[in-house]
Design a protein around this motif. Structure first.
Motif, PDB file in Angstrom:
ATOM      1  N   UNK A  83      -7.882 -75.281  11.114  1.00 36.76           N
ATOM      2  CA  UNK A  83      -7.518 -74.364   9.814  1.00 36.76           C
ATOM      3  C   UNK A  83      -6.506 -73.144  10.205  1.00 36.76           C
ATOM      4  N   UNK A  84      -5.734 -72.902   9.221  1.00 37.32           N
ATOM      5  CA  UNK A  84      -5.236 -71.760   8.963  1.00 37.32           C
ATOM      6  C   UNK A  84      -5.877 -70.951   7.813  1.00 37.32           C
ATOM      7  N   UNK A  85      -6.449 -69.867   8.244  1.00 34.71           N
ATOM      8  CA  UNK A  85      -7.115 -69.072   7.588  1.00 34.71           C
ATOM      9  C   UNK A  85      -7.068 -67.561   7.939  1.00 34.71           C
ATOM     10  N   UNK A  86      -7.766 -66.591   6.710  1.00 35.26           N
ATOM     11  CA  UNK A  86      -7.847 -65.183   6.811  1.00 35.26           C
ATOM     12  C   UNK A  86      -8.966 -64.583   6.259  1.00 35.26           C
ATOM     13  N   UNK A  87      -9.515 -63.819   6.581  1.00 38.07           N
ATOM     14  CA  UNK A  87     -10.792 -63.144   6.025  1.00 38.07           C
ATOM     15  C   UNK A  87     -10.367 -61.675   5.667  1.00 38.07           C
ATOM     16  N   UNK A  88     -10.485 -61.359   4.271  1.00 32.03           N
ATOM     17  CA  UNK A  88      -9.908 -59.928   3.764  1.00 32.03           C
ATOM     18  C   UNK A  88     -11.449 -59.351   2.993  1.00 32.03           C
ATOM     19  N   UNK A  89     -11.508 -58.020   3.197  1.00 34.63           N
ATOM     20  CA  UNK A  89     -12.566 -57.379   2.857  1.00 34.63           C
ATOM     21  C   UNK A  89     -12.111 -56.693   1.515  1.00 34.63           C
ATOM     22  N   UNK A  90     -12.764 -56.770   0.651  1.00 34.74           N
ATOM     23  CA  UNK A  90     -12.317 -56.046  -0.861  1.00 34.74           C
ATOM     24  C   UNK A  90     -12.267 -54.612  -0.640  1.00 34.74           C
ATOM     25  N   UNK A  91     -13.052 -53.895   0.024  1.00 37.08           N
ATOM     26  CA  UNK A  91     -12.982 -52.631   0.352  1.00 37.08           C
ATOM     27  C   UNK A  91     -11.894 -52.067   1.015  1.00 37.08           C
ATOM     28  N   UNK A  92     -11.227 -53.022   1.709  1.00 35.09           N
ATOM     29  CA  UNK A  92      -9.821 -52.639   2.461  1.00 35.09           C
ATOM     30  C   UNK A  92      -8.786 -52.820   1.359  1.00 35.09           C
ATOM     31  N   UNK A  93      -8.821 -51.612   0.860  1.00 31.07           N
ATOM     32  CA  UNK A  93      -7.602 -51.422  -0.225  1.00 31.07           C
ATOM     33  C   UNK A  93      -6.123 -51.826   0.250  1.00 31.07           C
ATOM     34  N   UNK A  94      -5.455 -52.699  -0.055  1.00 29.68           N
ATOM     35  CA  UNK A  94      -3.995 -52.923   0.265  1.00 29.68           C
ATOM     36  C   UNK A  94      -2.961 -51.740  -0.056  1.00 29.68           C
ATOM     37  N   UNK A  95      -2.018 -51.313   0.742  1.00 24.73           N
ATOM     38  CA  UNK A  95      -1.125 -50.521   0.526  1.00 24.73           C
ATOM     39  C   UNK A  95       0.049 -51.094   0.020  1.00 24.73           C
ATOM     40  N   UNK A  96       0.813 -50.488  -1.199  1.00 27.07           N
ATOM     41  CA  UNK A  96       1.860 -50.959  -1.800  1.00 27.07           C
ATOM     42  C   UNK A  96       2.997 -49.990  -1.997  1.00 27.07           C
ATOM     43  N   UNK A  97       4.067 -50.421  -1.652  1.00 22.84           N
ATOM     44  CA  UNK A  97       5.299 -49.549  -1.782  1.00 22.84           C
ATOM     45  C   UNK A  97       6.204 -50.287  -2.856  1.00 22.84           C
ATOM     46  N   UNK A  98       6.872 -49.654  -3.653  1.00 24.59           N
ATOM     47  CA  UNK A  98       7.774 -49.972  -4.717  1.00 24.59           C
ATOM     48  C   UNK A  98       8.986 -49.741  -4.392  1.00 24.59           C
ATOM     49  N   UNK A  99      10.129 -50.694  -4.749  1.00 20.52           N
ATOM     50  CA  UNK A  99      11.536 -50.519  -4.860  1.00 20.52           C
ATOM     51  C   UNK A  99      11.882 -50.471  -6.284  1.00 20.52           C
ATOM     52  N   UNK A 100      12.721 -49.653  -6.720  1.00 20.70           N
ATOM     53  CA  UNK A 100      13.355 -49.703  -8.233  1.00 20.70           C
ATOM     54  C   UNK A 100      14.679 -49.124  -8.095  1.00 20.70           C
ATOM     55  N   UNK A 101      15.478 -49.404  -9.124  1.00 19.23           N
ATOM     56  CA  UNK A 101      16.801 -48.869  -9.379  1.00 19.23           C
ATOM     57  C   UNK A 101      16.751 -47.820 -10.686  1.00 19.23           C
ATOM     58  N   UNK A 102      17.416 -48.319 -11.826  1.00 19.31           N
ATOM     59  CA  UNK A 102      17.331 -47.402 -12.975  1.00 19.31           C
ATOM     60  C   UNK A 102      16.537 -47.952 -14.136  1.00 19.31           C
ATOM     61  N   UNK A 103      16.186 -49.230 -13.967  1.00 24.23           N
ATOM     62  CA  UNK A 103      15.332 -49.707 -15.161  1.00 24.23           C
ATOM     63  C   UNK A 103      14.005 -49.626 -14.981  1.00 24.23           C
ATOM     64  N   UNK A 104      13.446 -49.188 -15.886  1.00 28.11           N
ATOM     65  CA  UNK A 104      11.847 -48.574 -15.730  1.00 28.11           C
ATOM     66  C   UNK A 104      10.711 -49.445 -16.276  1.00 28.11           C
ATOM     67  N   UNK A 105      10.808 -50.607 -16.700  1.00 32.08           N
ATOM     68  CA  UNK A 105       9.905 -51.181 -17.636  1.00 32.08           C
ATOM     69  C   UNK A 105       8.622 -51.792 -16.795  1.00 32.08           C
ATOM     70  N   UNK A 106       9.430 -52.417 -15.813  1.00 32.54           N
ATOM     71  CA  UNK A 106       8.611 -53.291 -14.585  1.00 32.54           C
ATOM     72  C   UNK A 106       7.796 -52.244 -13.836  1.00 32.54           C
ATOM     73  N   UNK A 107       8.328 -51.006 -13.185  1.00 34.54           N
ATOM     74  CA  UNK A 107       7.710 -50.236 -12.575  1.00 34.54           C
ATOM     75  C   UNK A 107       6.681 -49.285 -13.320  1.00 34.54           C
TER      76      UNK A 107
END
Length: 287
Positions: A83-107
């Motif tokens: 198997x290719x597999x992985x285990x993730x704990x829900x309490x280990x919140x993932x860290x997210x960075x965002x890249x954006x230009x000028x348009x704001x709706x998605x951000x």
């Protein structure tokens, strides 16, 4: 599902389809004292295809048992079925960075959902090649940095962005109007999600709403996908469409399309955060 529990984990599995996989996984978790709360599976063929599974389970004292679970599962189940597999704990919140230009709706859609607890993650930083959205982002209490990009400093700019974003589990391109280099993408394999403002593979490239208008389309849409070195060709995570007619102007198409974009991107990001995506070559399985 209680996504705040410290005792919930997710197991994602890919392997050749063989008899006994479900029994082996379920039996393993049972003997570890775990309670399965959700199980999704998919096989590409009735016999001999590829098999995919997502299992969510609860087990007491998960954090102290995690290393033992990983070691024992590999030895007793994963190794047997290659198997290719992985285990993730829900309490280990993932860290997210965002890249954006000028348009704001998605951000702003991402920031709004995050502020209301609808995106289970920590948004660490927003980086832009313009300062247009600085005030809007900082109102959410999130750091904002401008990294200017032009044809002469692209290598240096990407190095700075990579440095700022190190430690994140995911980068989101919320209408970031710069093409990331293959070298940058290679450092973030299947860890960058982009929203493309058309229903891929149609209207690849610039100004898709003008292309759509000129073609007289009857549907417009948006596509969220993982970023690869091939422009707009990464594995697709989420898509949606809206019906339109000959009466729509370019601006009306754009306005409606942006509503589709914001929702498609948010759903794709949430699927990633909730460990619902398994990448299989150029495609994804999304549970």
């Amino acid at each position: 599902m209680n996504t705040t529990t410290t005792n919930t984990a997710r197991l994602l599995i890919t392997c050749e389809d063989k008899a006994g996989i479900v029994q082996a996984v379920s039996s393993f978790l049972y003997h570890q004292g775990a309670n399965i709360t959700a199980l999704d599976q998919y096989a590409t063929e009735a016999q001999g295809g590829r098999y995919f599974m997502r299992v969510e389970f609860e087990i007491e004292h998960l954090q102290t048992k995690k290393d033992g679970l990983v070691e024992t599962f590999q030895a007793n189940v994963a190794g047997r079925y290659d198997m290719q597999w992985r285990l993730a704990c829900v309490s280990d919140l993932k860290k997210v960075g965002i890249l954006v230009s000028r348009v704001d709706h998605a951000l702003l859609e991402l920031l709004w959902r995050h502020a209301r607890g609808l995106l289970p993650c920590e948004i660490t930083h927003v980086v832009s090649n313009h300062d247009t959205l600085k005030v809007a982002v900082e109102q959410f209490g999130i750091p904002f940095t401008v990294v200017a990009v032009n044809k002469d400093n692209k290598v240096e700019a990407e190095a700075e962005i990579h440095k700022i974003m190190q430690g994140n589990d995911l980068l989101v391109l919320a209408r970031y109007m710069q093409i990331l280099s293959a070298d940058f993408v290679e450092k973030w394999p299947m860890q960058v999600i982009n929203i493309h403002h058309s229903f891929l593979p149609a209207f690849v490239g610039a100004n898709p709403y003008k292309q759509a208008y000129e073609k007289g389309v009857k549907l417009i849409g948006a596509t969220a996908h993982y970023v690869t070195a091939d422009l707009d060709q990464g594995p697709i995570i989420e898509q949606d469409v809206e019906r339109v007619s000959h009466e729509y102007s370019v601006e009306q198409l754009r306005e409606l399309g942006q509503d589709v974009e914001r929702n498609v991107l948010a759903r794709a990001v949430r699927s990633h955060l909730e460990d619902r995506i398994i990448v299989d070559g150029h495609k994804t399985v999304v549970f």
